[in-house]
Design an enzyme around this catalytic site. Structure first.
Site, mmCIF file in Angstrom:
data_model
loop_
_atom_site.group_PDB
_atom_site.id
_atom_site.type_symbol
_atom_site.label_atom_id
_atom_site.label_comp_id
_atom_site.label_asym_id
_atom_site.label_seq_id
_atom_site.Cartn_x
_atom_site.Cartn_y
_atom_site.Cartn_z
ATOM 1 C CE1 TYR A 1 -4.562 -1.919 4.783
ATOM 2 C CE2 TYR A 1 -3.378 -0.076 4.590
ATOM 3 C CZ TYR A 1 -4.226 -1.058 4.120
ATOM 4 O OH TYR A 1 -3.998 -1.402 2.587
ATOM 5 C CB SER B 1 -0.726 0.105 1.147
ATOM 6 O OG SER B 1 -1.331 1.441 1.564
HETATM 7 P P1 NAD Z 1 -11.139 -6.157 -0.254
HETATM 8 O O1 NAD Z 1 -11.911 -6.190 1.053
HETATM 9 O O2 NAD Z 1 -12.334 -6.310 -1.339
HETATM 10 O O3 NAD Z 1 -10.004 -7.376 -0.414
HETATM 11 C C1 NAD Z 1 -9.489 -7.883 0.676
HETATM 12 C C2 NAD Z 1 -9.723 -9.515 0.357
HETATM 13 O O4 NAD Z 1 -9.056 -10.216 1.209
HETATM 14 C C3 NAD Z 1 -11.101 -10.036 0.583
HETATM 15 O O5 NAD Z 1 -11.450 -10.589 -0.532
HETATM 16 C C4 NAD Z 1 -11.196 -10.738 1.646
HETATM 17 O O6 NAD Z 1 -12.102 -11.735 1.802
HETATM 18 C C5 NAD Z 1 -9.663 -11.243 1.783
HETATM 19 N N1 NAD Z 1 -9.412 -11.681 3.139
HETATM 20 C C6 NAD Z 1 -9.432 -11.189 4.381
HETATM 21 N N2 NAD Z 1 -8.886 -11.836 5.287
HETATM 22 C C7 NAD Z 1 -8.334 -12.979 4.936
HETATM 23 C C8 NAD Z 1 -7.846 -14.163 5.188
HETATM 24 N N3 NAD Z 1 -7.741 -14.053 6.788
HETATM 25 N N4 NAD Z 1 -7.686 -15.149 4.420
HETATM 26 C C9 NAD Z 1 -7.675 -15.076 2.871
HETATM 27 N N5 NAD Z 1 -8.406 -14.058 2.444
HETATM 28 C C10 NAD Z 1 -8.608 -12.832 3.352
HETATM 29 O O7 NAD Z 1 -10.199 -4.996 -0.499
HETATM 30 P P2 NAD Z 1 -8.994 -4.482 -1.534
HETATM 31 O O8 NAD Z 1 -8.985 -2.993 -1.535
HETATM 32 O O9 NAD Z 1 -9.211 -5.227 -2.766
HETATM 33 O O10 NAD Z 1 -7.824 -4.805 -0.891
HETATM 34 C C11 NAD Z 1 -6.762 -5.807 -1.388
HETATM 35 C C12 NAD Z 1 -5.526 -5.581 -0.963
HETATM 36 O O11 NAD Z 1 -5.120 -4.227 -1.488
HETATM 37 C C13 NAD Z 1 -5.247 -5.672 0.629
HETATM 38 O O12 NAD Z 1 -3.978 -6.254 0.818
HETATM 39 C C14 NAD Z 1 -5.208 -4.184 0.860
HETATM 40 O O13 NAD Z 1 -4.586 -3.652 1.884
HETATM 41 C C15 NAD Z 1 -4.458 -3.581 -0.440
HETATM 42 N N6 NAD Z 1 -4.852 -2.224 -0.647
HETATM 43 C C16 NAD Z 1 -6.023 -1.729 -1.021
HETATM 44 C C17 NAD Z 1 -6.225 -0.312 -1.559
HETATM 45 C C18 NAD Z 1 -7.331 0.315 -2.040
HETATM 46 O O14 NAD Z 1 -7.440 1.486 -2.161
HETATM 47 N N7 NAD Z 1 -8.433 -0.661 -1.918
HETATM 48 C C19 NAD Z 1 -4.919 0.336 -1.146
HETATM 49 C C20 NAD Z 1 -4.042 -0.071 -0.816
HETATM 50 C C21 NAD Z 1 -3.799 -1.371 -0.690
#
Ligand code: NAD
Length: 285
Positions: free
Chosen positions: A183, A170
């Site tokens: 986080y 991130s």
């Molecule tokens: P999201 O909530 O759609 O995706 C997260 C996924 O992780 C979900 O499908 C959830 O079911 C799964 N998950 C959670 N705990 C779990 C576990 N214990 N075992 C297996 N799966 C698990 O949100 P997203 O934004 O798609 O996030 C995906 C990644 O991107 C994350 O690591 C997040 O920190 C990172 N991220 C997202 C953003 C953003 O702006 N959306 C920015 C920076 C980083």
């Protein structure tokens, strides 16, 4: 300038056209692949020719729908439930992948959660939950993948590397984030975990890199883009003036997993529309 809806992007971005199937013959695992960025990456890896395991935790139907999309695009795929913070769940997931697909070439450590609270209100459970999934989960999955990469070695017809790991970090692996210390600590940890693993396994022709997204429109950050007011506030942080979409990250993942990126390891690639350019300094400072 206002945020543009995603369907306007074609006017100002490169046309994407038919994807090049540069990952044909490769086997990929995407954790947290049933939604958001993981879904976007799983679909783009599939379009690039990889067979994909779509890991999920809670939503089987969504994971199976992602797998079906990948199958419809011409690759193999299946959904697999596992908690990435649970060692035996992770081992079983890799064992099944070896049985069904024979091996793994690409691991995408994407699963992640937020449990936000001000420091003084943050409970030990909130702290541990985020560190367990976001950091320990990446360690457990990377360890299993590297065991298999080293066992199998390079298969030149498939890839010039023995394996590739993409850690989804991130912008908060470098930008501090008050109210989210669990986080930010987990993502800062992911960055140095990735770089230390990259250093350790580079001689084995294993590449390990981070993709560090900025604001991508997914369920995890709905409050940041759902209302016009929130979108306006968000745009003050994004010089490129639009929120990211999951395929923005997905296409970069497909490229960095490919042999076109063979000389890149230990890198942190910010996929953030310039969020890490300190936009507050555009007119000040
Ligand atoms: P999201 O909530 O759609 O995706 C997260 C996924 O992780 C979900 O499908 C959830 O079911 C799964 N998950 C959670 N705990 C779990 C576990 N214990 N075992 C297996 N799966 C698990 O949100 P997203 O934004 O798609 O996030 C995906 C990644 O991107 C994350 O690591 C997040 O920190 C990172 N991220 C997202 C953003 C953003 O702006 N959306 C920015 C920076 C980083």
């Amino acid at each position: 300038m206002a945020d543009r809806p995603s369907n306007d992007r074609s006017a100002v971005t490169q046309p994407h056209g038919e994807p090049v199937r540069r990952l044909t013959g490769q086997k990929a695992l995407v954790t947290g692949g049933s939604s958001g960025i993981g879904e976007g990456i799983a679909i783009e890896l599939g379009k690039a020719g990889a067979d994909v395991v779509v890991n999920y935790l809670g939503n089987r139907e969504a994971a199976e729908a992602v797998a079906q999309t990948i199958i419809d695009n011409g690759s193999k795929a299946y959904a697999h439930r596992a908690d990435v913070s649970d060692e035996s769940n992770v081992q079983e997931m890799f064992d099944r992948m070896r049985r069904e697909f024979g091996t793994i070439d690409i691991l995408v450590c994407n699963a992640g959660i937020q449990k936000d609270a001000g420091l003084l209100d943050m409970t030990i459970d909130q702290w541990r939950a985020v560190l367990d999934v976001n950091l320990t989960g990446q360690f457990l999955c990377a360890r299993e993948a590297i065991r298999e990469f080293k066992r199998r070695g390079v298969v030149e017809e498939v890839s010039c590397a023995a394996g590739k790991i993409i850690s989804i970090s991130s912008v908060h692996d470098i930008i501090p984030w008050a109210g989210h210390v669990n986080y930010a600590a987990s993502k800062g940890g992911v960055k140095l975990l990735m770089q230390s693993i990259a250093q350790e396994v580079a001689p084995d022709r294993i590449r390990v890199n981070c993709l560090s997204p900025g604001a991508i429109r997914t369920p995890i950050n709905r409050q940041a883009w759902e209302s016009q007011e929130a979108r306006d506030a968000l745009m003050t942080l994004i010089p490129y003036n639009r929120i990211g979409e999951v395929d923005d990250v997905g296409r970069v993942a497909a490229w960095i997993a490919s042999d076109d990126a063979d000389y890149i390891t230990g890198a942190v690639l910010y996929v953030d529309g310039g969020m890490t350019l300190y936009p507050g300094f555009e007119t000040g400072g």
